[in-house]
Design an enzyme around this catalytic site. Structure first.
Site, short mmCIF file in Angstrom:
data_model
loop_
_atom_site.label_atom_id
_atom_site.label_comp_id
_atom_site.label_asym_id
_atom_site.label_seq_id
_atom_site.Cartn_x
_atom_site.Cartn_y
_atom_site.Cartn_z
CG MET A 205 1.18 -4.73 3.22
SD MET A 205 2.96 -4.51 3.41
CE MET A 205 3.08 -3.41 4.78
CG HIS A 206 -5.31 -6.17 3.03
ND1 HIS A 206 -5.19 -5.40 1.90
CD2 HIS A 206 -6.20 -7.14 2.72
CE1 HIS A 206 -5.98 -5.87 0.96
NE2 HIS A 206 -6.60 -6.94 1.43
NE ARG A 207 -4.15 -9.08 -1.92
CZ ARG A 207 -5.46 -9.12 -2.07
NH1 ARG A 207 -6.15 -10.11 -1.53
NH2 ARG A 207 -6.08 -8.24 -2.79
#
Ligand code: UD1
Length: 368
Positions: A205-207
């Site tokens: 998860m990095h958006r």
């Protein structure tokens, strides 16, 4: 033919590796250089992939580093222009949808150099994603558009791209996966982490859409905490997410240390290690693009925490489900998987490990 291959950020490396390997079979016909923009620079975000994938050291590193979109894009353009003027390539090849992809495309085209885009035609129709802007700008300028599936071909046709520029070749990221799957499968990581196959989940998860807003990030972490009561979640945390969680005071959701429990964070993992963990996972939770494709080929259920995808083929035939980022939707889908209601799916056409060969075939025939 003199070709400059571009990489910049983590998801580029596994796409470029098979292209370089395929080009190496034609030393008399293709002279290629590898340029790394330096968009990603941490050892674990960049160098470790070169080692894992057996990629040659970049011939040039532009060392642009992080910054705002405009700063990063501009720095890449200024530095890459110098390389193009010095090297005078016949063709530049870009992959994926990161800032490096778009910046190098614009730079080369303005110097009259042809550009090929690998993974062309993907569209999320979501202009809040920087990647969508990168994809649109890149595709409109490119001379050769190499696509992964029929959706991409249809998108390009609808945008008026002449059919002669578009080549449906398959998926280079899957070339890399299929090449390394067997060796990755034999790693001893599960024993070291005291995990059983199919008794844990993996997470990426990095958006910005998920991690740059405190309430959204906290909502997702609440849902993940519930899932983690059933089985641990392994989270190789992206530097951006770590930074945001610390800034918002949300780091207490994570565990670390020797025992894998809860939402267990670790540094970004190498390609082989992460492939090993994903192929043995009960489910994968992600907001990444490439992982939707990798899980489809591995037949592992994937919950994509985004409102849309540029890779609908992974939902149409694969094991991927889009759930957005609401707590309820994430939990609903995870519970289905925990109850054994999984969509295994099929492997899309031409995701067979030979996409890079097809690209090089096209370049050697029409690319002269
Ligand atoms: C970029 C891509 C995204 C891709 C992702 C994979 C764009 C617009 N986005 O996002 O499509 O899914 O890579 O990781 O190109 N940082 C480090 N070390 C690094 C690299 C980054 O600490 O080696 C930190 C910096 O604080 C930086 C932040 O991560 O500001 C974001 O990096 P950036 O390259 O701007 O975008 P990503 O979020 O990694």
């Amino acid at each position: 033919m003199k070709i400059i291959n571009i990489v910049g950020a983590r998801p580029n490396f596994m796409k470029m590796a098979p292209i370089i390997e395929a080009m190496n079979k034609y030393p008399d016909q293709i002279n290629h250089l590898l340029v790394h923009t330096g968009q990603h620079y941490d050892e674990k975000m960049s160098q470790s992939f070169f080692v894992d994938l057996g990629m040659p050291k970049p011939d040039v590193n532009l060392e642009v580093g992080s910054g705002s979109h405009a700063e990063q894009t501009a720095r890449i353009m200024v530095e890459f222009e110098k390389v193009c003027l010095r090297e005078k390539p016949d063709l530049v090849i870009v992959v994926g949808d990161v800032n490096s992809t778009m910046a190098c495309t614009i730079t080369a085209k303005k110097l009259g150099i042809k550009v090929a885009h690998v993974e062309a035609g993907l569209r999320s129709r979501d202009m809040s994603m920087p990647e969508e802007i990168n994809r649109l700008c890149t595709d409109v300028l490119c001379d050769y558009l190499f696509t992964t599936d029929h959706f991409a071909d249809e998108n390009l046709a609808a945008e008026g791209v002449p059919a002669g520029k578009v080549h449906f070749v398959g998926n280079v990221m899957i070339d890399t996966l299929l090449k390394h799957k067997e060796v990755a499968g034999k790693l001893d990581l599960l024993t070291q982490l005291e995990l059983q196959p199919k008794d844990y989940a993996t997470l990426t998860m990095h958006r910005p859409g998920n991690v740059d807003d405190k309430n959204i990030l906290q909502g997702i972490l609440e849902a993940l905490t519930v899932i983690a009561q059933e089985m641990p979640i392994i989270f190789p945390i992206h530097p951006r997410t770590r930074k945001m969680a610390e800034q918002f005071g949300l780091s207490h959701y994570f565990t670390c240390g020797n025992k894998v429990t809860g939402i267990w964070i670790t540094e970004p993992l190498g390609y082989m290690e992460f492939l090993h963990l994903n192929m043995n996972a009960r489910m994968v939770l992600t907001d990444s693009g490439g992982l939707q494709e990798e899980t489809t080929v591995l037949g592992v259920p994937c919950i994509t925490m985004r409102p849309n995808t540029e890779r609908p083929i992974t939902c149409e035939v694969g094991s991927n489900v889009m759930v957005g980022n609401s707590q309820e939707a994430i939990l609903r889908e995870a519970n289905k998987i925990l109850r054994g209601e999984v969509q295994r799916g099929q492997i899309p056409e031409k995701w067979d490990g030979r996409a890079a060969e097809r690209i090089v075939d096209v370049l050697l025939t029409v690319g002269r």
